[in-house]
Design a protein around this motif. Sequence first.
Motif, mmCIF file in Angstrom:
data_model
loop_
_atom_site.group_PDB
_atom_site.id
_atom_site.type_symbol
_atom_site.label_atom_id
_atom_site.label_comp_id
_atom_site.label_asym_id
_atom_site.label_seq_id
_atom_site.Cartn_x
_atom_site.Cartn_y
_atom_site.Cartn_z
ATOM 1 N N LYS A 136 0.811 -1.222 0.000
ATOM 2 C CA LYS A 136 0.000 0.000 0.000
ATOM 3 C C LYS A 136 0.844 1.270 0.000
ATOM 4 O O LYS A 136 0.304 2.371 -0.061
ATOM 5 C CB LYS A 136 -0.939 -0.014 1.208
ATOM 6 N N SER A 137 2.166 1.122 0.082
ATOM 7 C CA SER A 137 3.016 2.306 0.050
ATOM 8 C C SER A 137 3.114 2.877 -1.355
ATOM 9 O O SER A 137 3.553 4.016 -1.547
ATOM 10 C CB SER A 137 4.421 1.970 0.561
ATOM 11 N N ILE A 138 2.715 2.080 -2.341
ATOM 12 C CA ILE A 138 2.729 2.542 -3.720
ATOM 13 C C ILE A 138 1.324 2.392 -4.289
ATOM 14 O O ILE A 138 0.384 2.010 -3.584
ATOM 15 C CB ILE A 138 3.737 1.749 -4.577
ATOM 16 N N GLY A 139 1.161 2.678 -5.537
ATOM 17 C CA GLY A 139 -0.126 2.527 -6.200
ATOM 18 C C GLY A 139 0.075 2.636 -7.692
ATOM 19 O O GLY A 139 1.203 2.659 -8.188
ATOM 20 N N SER A 140 -1.016 2.748 -8.407
ATOM 21 C CA SER A 140 -0.933 2.871 -9.852
ATOM 22 C C SER A 140 -0.785 4.341 -10.227
ATOM 23 O O SER A 140 -0.729 5.226 -9.362
ATOM 24 C CB SER A 140 -2.198 2.294 -10.483
ATOM 25 N N HIS A 141 -0.723 4.588 -11.526
ATOM 26 C CA HIS A 141 -0.710 5.964 -12.027
ATOM 27 C C HIS A 141 -2.129 6.355 -12.456
ATOM 28 O O HIS A 141 -2.312 7.128 -13.398
ATOM 29 C CB HIS A 141 0.272 6.091 -13.193
ATOM 30 N N GLY A 142 -3.098 5.817 -11.745
ATOM 31 C CA GLY A 142 -4.502 6.132 -12.002
ATOM 32 C C GLY A 142 -5.317 4.935 -12.427
ATOM 33 O O GLY A 142 -6.556 4.965 -12.380
ATOM 34 N N CYS A 143 -4.660 3.852 -12.830
ATOM 35 C CA CYS A 143 -5.385 2.663 -13.284
ATOM 36 C C CYS A 143 -5.950 1.867 -12.113
ATOM 37 O O CYS A 143 -5.557 2.051 -10.963
ATOM 38 C CB CYS A 143 -4.469 1.772 -14.113
ATOM 39 N N VAL A 144 -6.827 0.952 -12.445
ATOM 40 C CA VAL A 144 -7.431 0.051 -11.464
ATOM 41 C C VAL A 144 -6.683 -1.277 -11.560
ATOM 42 O O VAL A 144 -6.924 -2.071 -12.468
ATOM 43 C CB VAL A 144 -8.944 -0.130 -11.733
ATOM 44 N N ASN A 145 -5.758 -1.497 -10.638
ATOM 45 C CA ASN A 145 -4.953 -2.719 -10.635
ATOM 46 C C ASN A 145 -5.775 -3.902 -10.135
ATOM 47 O O ASN A 145 -6.519 -3.784 -9.150
ATOM 48 C CB ASN A 145 -3.738 -2.555 -9.725
ATOM 49 N N LEU A 146 -5.598 -5.050 -10.788
ATOM 50 C CA LEU A 146 -6.326 -6.261 -10.418
ATOM 51 C C LEU A 146 -5.381 -7.441 -10.271
ATOM 52 O O LEU A 146 -4.316 -7.476 -10.910
ATOM 53 C CB LEU A 146 -7.373 -6.598 -11.486
ATOM 54 N N LEU A 147 -5.766 -8.404 -9.441
ATOM 55 C CA LEU A 147 -5.057 -9.673 -9.382
ATOM 56 C C LEU A 147 -5.291 -10.420 -10.695
ATOM 57 O O LEU A 147 -6.261 -10.149 -11.413
ATOM 58 C CB LEU A 147 -5.550 -10.512 -8.209
ATOM 59 N N HIS A 148 -4.423 -11.373 -10.996
ATOM 60 C CA HIS A 148 -4.524 -12.089 -12.273
ATOM 61 C C HIS A 148 -5.910 -12.716 -12.475
ATOM 62 O O HIS A 148 -6.532 -12.528 -13.526
ATOM 63 C CB HIS A 148 -3.453 -13.177 -12.346
#
Length: 284
Positions: free
Chosen positions: A247-259
Amino acid sequence: MKYFRGTSRLAALVVVTLVGAGACALDPQAGGSGGGGPAPVGAAEQVSGASATSGPDQRPATTPAKPKPTPARMTPPTKPKPSTSSPSGCPQGEHQRAVEAYLAQLGGFGRVTVDGRQSAADCAAIKKFQKRYDIRPAQGRAGPTTHDVAKRLATTDTDRCEAGSGLTFCIDLTRQTTWVMRDGKVIVEPTVTRTGMAGYRTPAGTYEINFRNVKEWSDPYEVWLPYWQHFTQGMGFHETTSYLHDKSIGSHGCVNLLHTDAVRYWELGKVGSRVVLVGRRPGT
């Protein structure tokens, strides 16, 4: 002549005596033993460690005095370390009872007993939950990440998403969860996501998928975006390329998902599918 002979005999005797002394001198090839004579007492002690005699006319070698035993030092007994394993052999975490309660509420992971004590059944259910949401290591311990994910999923209010008719992808930015609805009913239960980090906030609103590619290349960030489904301003759904629970990082606006979820969303989505985002990710 008699005097000469006597003198000769005396000289010969001196010569013989000197030659005999030379033959008994130190023999370098005999290792200092005197040409095969009896070995020094010290050498016998080094070999046998016991007293020995070289012959009937020699005194026995002296046995060295035994050193006095050193008193043993008393070491205080060490206190046993407390065990973190339960009788089931599965480690118990600091959020045991809460995780049990959330898993019982969510259902689908096996029987759990909400008592705050680890059991074989609890361990199996927690491991199954951890494997489903890629929580590492999946060892059945109710630690902080397991507690955080279980709480977010169990407290997600699916009614916050105004889905309407047709298929709708819903994202709760506050809880960092996502689910899918069709005609107002949940068809894919809430799962975890990770959206834009500070400086790259994913905006709330209602959008539509307008471009899809099973494997898109990101030009500005030079990374592959598997199962890409774009919906606004260069943002879209895609499989995460890093550990989702960092949680210290994140995306550049995208919605990240597990495979698993990225594949499922790809199978359900199409150009024109509705996307609804509510709330705001904390810290953005």
